[in-house]
Design a protein around this motif. Structure first.
Motif, PDB file in Angstrom:
ATOM      1  N   ILE A  67      -8.927  10.813   5.307  1.00 22.73           N
ATOM      2  CA  ILE A  67      -9.914   9.771   5.025  1.00 22.73           C
ATOM      3  C   ILE A  67      -9.369   8.469   5.586  1.00 22.73           C
ATOM      4  CG2 ILE A  67     -11.211   8.550   3.244  1.00 22.73           C
ATOM      5  CD1 ILE A  67     -10.814  10.960   1.429  1.00 22.73           C
ATOM      6  N   PRO A  68     -10.024   7.860   6.552  1.00 23.19           N
ATOM      7  CA  PRO A  68      -9.505   6.609   7.116  1.00 23.19           C
ATOM      8  C   PRO A  68      -9.515   5.480   6.084  1.00 23.19           C
ATOM      9  CG  PRO A  68     -11.707   7.040   7.936  1.00 23.19           C
ATOM     10  CD  PRO A  68     -11.296   8.259   7.179  1.00 23.19           C
ATOM     11  N   GLU A  69      -8.558   4.594   6.213  1.00 20.29           N
ATOM     12  CA  GLU A  69      -8.427   3.468   5.290  1.00 20.29           C
ATOM     13  C   GLU A  69      -9.107   2.237   5.880  1.00 20.29           C
ATOM     14  OE1 GLU A  69      -4.838   1.673   2.525  1.00 20.29           O
ATOM     15  OE2 GLU A  69      -4.412   2.299   4.574  1.00 20.29           O
ATOM     16  N   PRO A  70     -10.054   1.622   5.182  1.00 17.83           N
ATOM     17  CA  PRO A  70     -10.714   0.434   5.712  1.00 17.83           C
ATOM     18  C   PRO A  70      -9.726  -0.713   5.946  1.00 17.83           C
ATOM     19  CG  PRO A  70     -11.938   1.326   3.859  1.00 17.83           C
ATOM     20  CD  PRO A  70     -10.630   2.048   3.902  1.00 17.83           C
ATOM     21  N   ARG A  71     -10.134  -1.635   6.786  1.00 18.03           N
ATOM     22  CA  ARG A  71      -9.250  -2.743   7.140  1.00 18.03           C
ATOM     23  C   ARG A  71      -8.875  -3.572   5.922  1.00 18.03           C
ATOM     24  NH1 ARG A  71     -11.523  -6.536  11.727  1.00 18.03           N
ATOM     25  NH2 ARG A  71     -11.475  -4.480  12.747  1.00 18.03           N
TER      26      ARG A  71
END
Length: 295
Positions: free
Chosen positions: A221-225
């Motif tokens: 799951i990509p981590e938001p900025r």
């Protein structure tokens, strides 16, 4: 056999999981004809009263659909049986299961459901048990609902949840995988834990990652900025950076294609059902049809 009806191969997969063709006062109408009528309504989205005569009385199709919705024991309204067959034939890819959501526009006739419990044919009316909002939300575009689902590589849904359209995706990361319960024909606990779970950045939260680690499920799951900046700002207390596999993340398109297949059914793409449990059954019938498909 008309266009869109069950083929002989699909009927052979489904028939063993249906109840005996015997009603309270005698024999039921042919299951295959009634189920084809249900699928015709799913595919076209027309009112049940306008079903073609080749499917029999429209009320028979309607009542059979409602009875199976309440029971939920047969493959007509429960995909667990056909999922178990697919799992036994090693047609389910448990290596990567992706989670995503889609918004369905609700027709104006889907609003205004009574707060009383629905009248089920052949049963007494019970006190209201369903949510008052009936999984409908308002936005600039009007009434909407949302389908959160988990799909595998064969473009078939393993589990899904229906919520109002304005609800976020992250809180449903835990309920959706819990809907995955594929029985094992050899007995034992159902198969409910994929090897890897993928999702977009809308599902990124500490709560979701902690839950997946507790169940020993790997995730991409990509981590938001903003979350990355907050973690760096906290220093050592922010924890380690999250792992990310680009190769596995590319497979997230599988669940998006699963959504596209579901929305080929017009009764799923546009919600015409007032009750949330009826629309849930509508999506379930579409999911069963995808599992019956040899593709």
């Amino acid at each position: 056999m008309g266009r869109g009806d069950l083929s002989d191969e699909e009927w052979a997969r489904l028939e063993p999981h249906l109840p005996a063709n015997r009603g309270r006062g005698g024999r039921w109408q042919c299951h295959r004809r009634v189920i084809n009528g249900i699928l015709f309504r799913q595919r076209t989205g027309l009112p049940r009263r306008d079903l073609p005569p080749r499917f029999g009385r429209w009320k028979t199709v309607h009542d059979r659909h409602r009875r199976w919705l309440v029971g939920g024991r047969h493959a007509g309204e429960n995909p667990a049986a056909v999922q178990a067959d697919a799992d036994a034939e090693v047609r389910i890819d448990w290596s990567v299961v992706s989670v995503d959501s889609t918004t369905c526009r609700a027709h104006q006739y889907a609003a205004g459901a009574s707060t009383r419990a629905p009248k089920i044919p052949g049963r007494r009316r019970r006190p209201a048990r369903h949510r008052f909002d009936e999984a409908l939300g308002r936005s600039r575009g009007g009434l909407t609902c949302k389908i959160h689902l988990a799909g595998e590589s064969g473009r078939r849904p393993l589990g899904f949840v229906i919520t109002p359209g304005q609800w976020g995706d992250a809180p449903q990361m835990i309920p959706v995988p819990e809907e995955i319960r594929v029985p094992r024909q050899a007995g034992g606990r159902p198969h409910n834990r994929p090897d890897h779970v993928g999702g977009d950045k809308a599902y990124s939260s500490r709560r979701n990652r902690r839950h997946l680690r507790r169940r020993q499920i790997k995730h991409t799951i990509p981590e938001p900025r903003g979350q990355r900046a907050n973690r760096r700002r906290r220093g050592s207390q922010g924890g380690r950076p999250t792992g990310f596999d680009k190769t596995i993340y590319r497979r997230r398109n599988e669940v998006e294609r699963t959504i596209n297949r579901l929305k080929n059914f017009r009764a799923v793409a546009t919600r015409y059902d007032k009750r949330a449990y009826v629309f849930h059954g509508t999506v379930t019938v579409a999911a069963v049809r995808l599992w019956l498909s040899p593709e």
